[in-house]
Design a protein around this motif. Structure first.
Motif, short mmCIF file in Angstrom:
data_model
loop_
_atom_site.label_atom_id
_atom_site.label_comp_id
_atom_site.label_asym_id
_atom_site.label_seq_id
_atom_site.Cartn_x
_atom_site.Cartn_y
_atom_site.Cartn_z
N GLU A 140 0.84 -1.19 0.00
CA GLU A 140 0.00 0.00 0.00
C GLU A 140 0.88 1.25 0.00
O GLU A 140 1.74 1.40 0.86
N THR A 142 -0.86 4.51 -0.88
CA THR A 142 -1.96 5.27 -0.27
C THR A 142 -3.13 4.29 -0.21
O THR A 142 -3.06 3.22 -0.81
N PRO A 143 -4.21 4.62 0.46
CA PRO A 143 -5.32 3.67 0.52
C PRO A 143 -5.84 3.22 -0.86
O PRO A 143 -6.33 2.11 -1.01
N SER A 144 -5.66 4.06 -1.88
CA SER A 144 -6.16 3.70 -3.21
C SER A 144 -5.06 3.34 -4.22
O SER A 144 -5.34 2.82 -5.29
N TRP A 189 -1.67 1.14 -4.99
CA TRP A 189 -0.96 -0.06 -4.53
C TRP A 189 0.03 -0.54 -5.57
O TRP A 189 -0.19 -0.38 -6.77
N GLN A 204 -9.83 -2.10 -2.62
CA GLN A 204 -9.76 -0.64 -2.46
C GLN A 204 -8.75 0.00 -3.40
O GLN A 204 -8.67 1.22 -3.49
N ARG A 262 4.50 8.09 -2.16
CA ARG A 262 3.46 8.86 -1.45
C ARG A 262 3.53 10.33 -1.82
O ARG A 262 2.51 10.98 -2.02
#
Length: 187
Positions: free
Chosen positions: A5, A7-9, A11, A22, A48
């Motif tokens: 991961e 960021t949460p969206s 990958w 997600q 990131r």
């Protein structure tokens, strides 16, 4: 090697894994000959930063590209005209193959292919080469451009600030597991 991961969206997912539900943005990357799979804190911090500053960068330089992971990350976030350079011929081959696997375009080549100024310059190497490269990387940074450096331990921050001081004011922008991300913006 499993999905990482950023960021949460966003990958990084090896080819033999399914992307998490997600993950709306996925970079496909398998471990290979060149450094950069997304498992190291320095790579995650760079990605990131790229995701947090996503835009259609008109030119990007990834200096010391390894697997091409940062260049590919920039392309997935909308960047164009990306030069991914490395002194290792295996890294050039890996970067091109990984870019093709992710259906993005970049120019993978030896460092002399880096020409002119770039609005975004990325370098995830190590502190000593980053200090030696300070004049070169600073010269490649366009007015208003962003420099993103990683491969730096927390205790090396002052050394890097001093090395880049004639050109730029470096600041610590992120930290993870004893590693830091340093950034600067050319006035």
């Amino acid at each position: 090697f499993k999905p990482v991961e950023i960021t949460p969206s966003f990958w990084i997912v090896p080819s033999w894994h399914e992307a998490p539900p997600q993950a709306t943005q996925v970079m496909r990357l398998d471990p290979g000959l060149a450094f950069g799979t997304g498992t190291h804190p320095t790579t995650r911090m760079c990605l990131r930063w790229i995701a947090g500053h996503a835009q259609a960068w008109p030119r990007v330089l990834d200096y010391g590209c390894g697997s091409g992971i940062l260049a590919i990350g920039a392309a997935l976030q909308g960047a164009r005209n990306i030069d991914a350079v490395d002194i290792d011929p295996a890294a050039i081959v890996a970067s091109q193959a990984n870019a093709e696997a992710n259906k993005v375009s970049l120019n993978a080549a030896l460092p002399d292919a880096a020409r002119g100024e770039y609005p975004l310059v990325l370098a995830n190497i190590l502190a000593t080469p980053l200090k030696l490269l300070a004049p070169l990387l600073s010269a490649h940074l366009a007015p208003g451009g962003h420099l993103v450096l990683a491969g730096i331990l927390e205790r090396q921050a002052d050394e890097l600030k001093e090395a880049y001081a004639p050109w730029l004011k470096l600041e610590v922008s992120d930290s993870e597991e004893g590693w830091i991300l340093m950034t600067a913006q050319r006035p």
